[in-house]
Design a protein around this motif. Sequence first.
Motif, short mmCIF file in Angstrom:
data_model
loop_
_atom_site.label_atom_id
_atom_site.label_comp_id
_atom_site.label_asym_id
_atom_site.label_seq_id
_atom_site.Cartn_x
_atom_site.Cartn_y
_atom_site.Cartn_z
N LYS A 384 0.71 -1.06 0.02
CA LYS A 384 0.09 -0.06 -0.04
C LYS A 384 0.85 1.28 -0.08
N ILE A 385 2.15 1.04 0.22
CA ILE A 385 3.21 2.30 0.06
C ILE A 385 2.93 2.92 -1.21
N GLY A 386 2.64 2.15 -2.33
CA GLY A 386 2.26 2.62 -3.71
C GLY A 386 0.94 3.28 -4.08
N VAL A 387 0.00 3.12 -3.06
CA VAL A 387 -1.18 3.67 -3.34
C VAL A 387 -1.44 5.19 -2.91
N PRO A 388 -2.06 6.02 -3.66
CA PRO A 388 -1.93 7.40 -3.18
C PRO A 388 -3.05 7.54 -2.13
N GLU A 389 -2.55 8.54 -1.23
CA GLU A 389 -3.22 8.74 -0.12
C GLU A 389 -4.65 9.17 -0.33
N ALA A 390 -4.81 9.91 -1.53
CA ALA A 390 -6.23 10.27 -1.79
C ALA A 390 -7.21 9.18 -1.99
N VAL A 391 -6.40 7.77 -2.51
CA VAL A 391 -7.37 6.73 -2.53
C VAL A 391 -7.65 5.95 -1.18
N LEU A 392 -6.48 5.99 -0.43
CA LEU A 392 -6.52 5.34 0.82
C LEU A 392 -7.37 6.03 1.81
N LEU A 393 -7.60 7.35 1.55
CA LEU A 393 -8.17 8.20 2.63
C LEU A 393 -9.77 8.64 2.09
N LYS A 394 -10.15 8.09 1.03
CA LYS A 394 -11.33 8.56 0.51
C LYS A 394 -12.49 8.22 1.18
N ALA A 395 -13.24 9.12 1.50
CA ALA A 395 -14.35 8.89 2.57
C ALA A 395 -15.61 8.21 1.91
N LYS A 408 -3.80 -3.83 -6.66
CA LYS A 408 -2.49 -3.98 -7.16
C LYS A 408 -1.58 -3.95 -5.88
N HIS A 409 -2.06 -3.89 -4.69
CA HIS A 409 -1.22 -3.73 -3.37
C HIS A 409 -0.33 -5.11 -3.14
N PRO A 410 -1.29 -6.07 -3.42
CA PRO A 410 -0.52 -7.41 -3.12
C PRO A 410 0.49 -7.74 -3.87
N ASP A 411 0.63 -7.57 -5.34
CA ASP A 411 1.78 -7.73 -5.97
C ASP A 411 2.85 -6.92 -5.70
N ALA A 412 2.33 -5.61 -5.53
CA ALA A 412 3.41 -4.72 -5.13
C ALA A 412 4.06 -4.87 -3.85
N VAL A 414 4.59 -7.92 -3.12
CA VAL A 414 5.48 -8.89 -3.34
C VAL A 414 6.96 -8.42 -3.88
N ARG A 415 6.87 -7.40 -4.74
CA ARG A 415 7.97 -6.94 -5.35
C ARG A 415 8.79 -6.24 -4.39
N ILE A 416 8.40 -5.65 -3.01
CA ILE A 416 9.16 -5.16 -2.13
C ILE A 416 9.77 -6.36 -1.22
N ILE A 417 8.89 -7.34 -1.05
CA ILE A 417 9.61 -8.35 -0.20
C ILE A 417 10.49 -9.04 -0.64
N GLU A 418 10.55 -9.47 -2.41
CA GLU A 418 11.53 -10.14 -3.10
C GLU A 418 12.98 -9.12 -3.08
N ASN A 419 12.94 -8.26 -2.57
CA ASN A 419 14.17 -7.38 -2.26
C ASN A 419 14.71 -7.22 -1.02
N MET A 420 14.03 -8.16 -0.05
CA MET A 420 14.50 -8.40 1.29
C MET A 420 15.23 -9.76 1.41
N PRO A 421 16.48 -10.18 0.90
CA PRO A 421 16.85 -11.42 0.93
C PRO A 421 17.03 -11.95 2.48
N GLU A 422 17.28 -11.00 3.38
CA GLU A 422 17.32 -11.45 4.79
C GLU A 422 16.38 -12.30 5.31
N LEU A 423 15.09 -12.14 4.79
CA LEU A 423 13.84 -12.79 4.99
C LEU A 423 14.18 -14.07 5.18
N ASP A 424 14.70 -14.69 4.13
CA ASP A 424 15.07 -16.21 3.70
C ASP A 424 15.79 -16.58 5.00
N ARG A 425 16.67 -15.95 5.80
CA ARG A 425 17.10 -16.51 6.95
C ARG A 425 16.27 -16.75 8.09
#
Length: 535
Positions: A384-395, A408-412, A414-425
């Motif tokens: 959700k870091i890539g979702v605009p605040e206007a969408v997140l906070l829409k009343a 799109k936020h689940p796939d987004a 995943v792309r962030i997590i795949e750049n965390m190789p430390e997770l695999d430890r």
Amino acid sequence: MPLSRLENRLAGGTLTVEIGRMKGQSFPLGGKSVLSIGRSVQCDIQIPDQGVSRAHCRVEKKDGGYYVSDLGSSNGTLLNGAMVRTAELKAGDRITLGASTLRFGLEGVPPAGKREKSNSTILLVKEEENRNTVRRRYDKSTATVCLGEDASPALALARERLNALCEFTQTVYADPNVQAIYAAAADAAMAVTSCERVAIMLCDQATGEPAAVVSKTLDPVDAGKEFRVSTTILQEALSGGVSVLSSDAKNDERFKSGVSVMMQRINSVMCVPLRAKDRTVGAIYVDSRSSATKFTEAELSLLAAIGQQAGLALERARLVNDLENLFLGAVRTLIATIEAKDAYTRGHGERVTAYALMIADEMGLDEDRRSVLELGGILHDVGKIGVPEAVLLKAGKLDDEEFAQIRKHPDAGVRIIENMPELDRLVSMSAIVNAVRHHHERFDGNGYPGKLAGENIPLSARIIAVADTFDAITSCRPYRNARKPEEAAEIIRECSGSQLDPEATAAFLRVFDRGETETSVTSVFQLASAQGGAD
């Protein structure tokens, strides 16, 4: 072209397990250019060893040769006993992961040692047998020395103690768990000495006072009784950082005032420090009350070797734990930053994690699955870091374009997590990816992003979906007020089998009906507040 490269180009590679639970199994590389090795079921070669990382290393064929590369494993990858990042393989090389060793072989190429170029003619000459030649077989599967039937009792005892020391070293470097290190050190101390009792003492980081973390005795009469340790000899080992031996404690002037020595009729005592870098963190204490037992300097040397290896292993375990905590702290900070965009969902990841773990406990899931849920629950909305605040906070209600951005936020994530190789430890990267990617799937197949249904949805994602739904209903959102927990539980009950997994839903409702959810979430808030992660 080097000879090893020529051999590799002409022959097929094979990995054969020589040491470990899978001893004897062979894995031909075949037509593959890359072969992954690790504890995860996703690896080409799965090694069921806790000392092996989920994705530990890989063997690949490139540039006409075979190479082994470490994948950032916790314990490292050893080639012929030396730690490597990437190295070329030759026939007969041995790759060690945790407590397992695999030999690399090539078809038509015998395993051999280092070969030098030579123009000399080599002749094989049959010599007469030398009667003074002594042979001992080395058992590579257990890393032990096997003596012949004519071995003397003294040599047999030395063999047993040497093997115990080797086994201890393998154990502590295969398992970074501190409790396992304590237990292994106690067992090894009993194996290499003639002691009756052993205690692993650890100094309190705040006060410096030593306390027993593990104690064992050979006498069943002593089981459950108070274990009194000679403070005189213990303090000498701790303060001076030296190994201490008294083969006749009752007549040793140092212990004349030692109540523990006199009252327990201790005859022989040894104590060695546990050293981590340049500091003493504890000690190994052993004693015996038998008048026939007098510890020797050889036993003291063996015990000191255990103390040295245990100290190094404890320091390594501490560093691994510090790195894990540092990484988890960074993850929590990242999530807090994301949730700061939306005051309505602050603390959402912590609460979802708490609910998910309660479901896991109710379903009797193992620690590996709990670890996936612990990290998956915190990270499930990281995209959700890539979702605009206007969408997140829409009343009001989202339009089709805005809802497409939310989807799109689940796939987004995943792309962030795949750049965390430390997770695999910590856990399987693929398991975390599945939990995050599919936590918005519906049990009836009408969810997103993959429209998976039923048990095709990973269990971790099904559990997080229940936890996520409950927290969403009971939290204030820009477009509605929070509902009461009882109302949320009833909605979840109605969604069982359509939106939500029936088994995970039933487990959650049992926990909810017992009134455990409120207490657990309160404790999560207290923890989060202490860490600055939620208000």
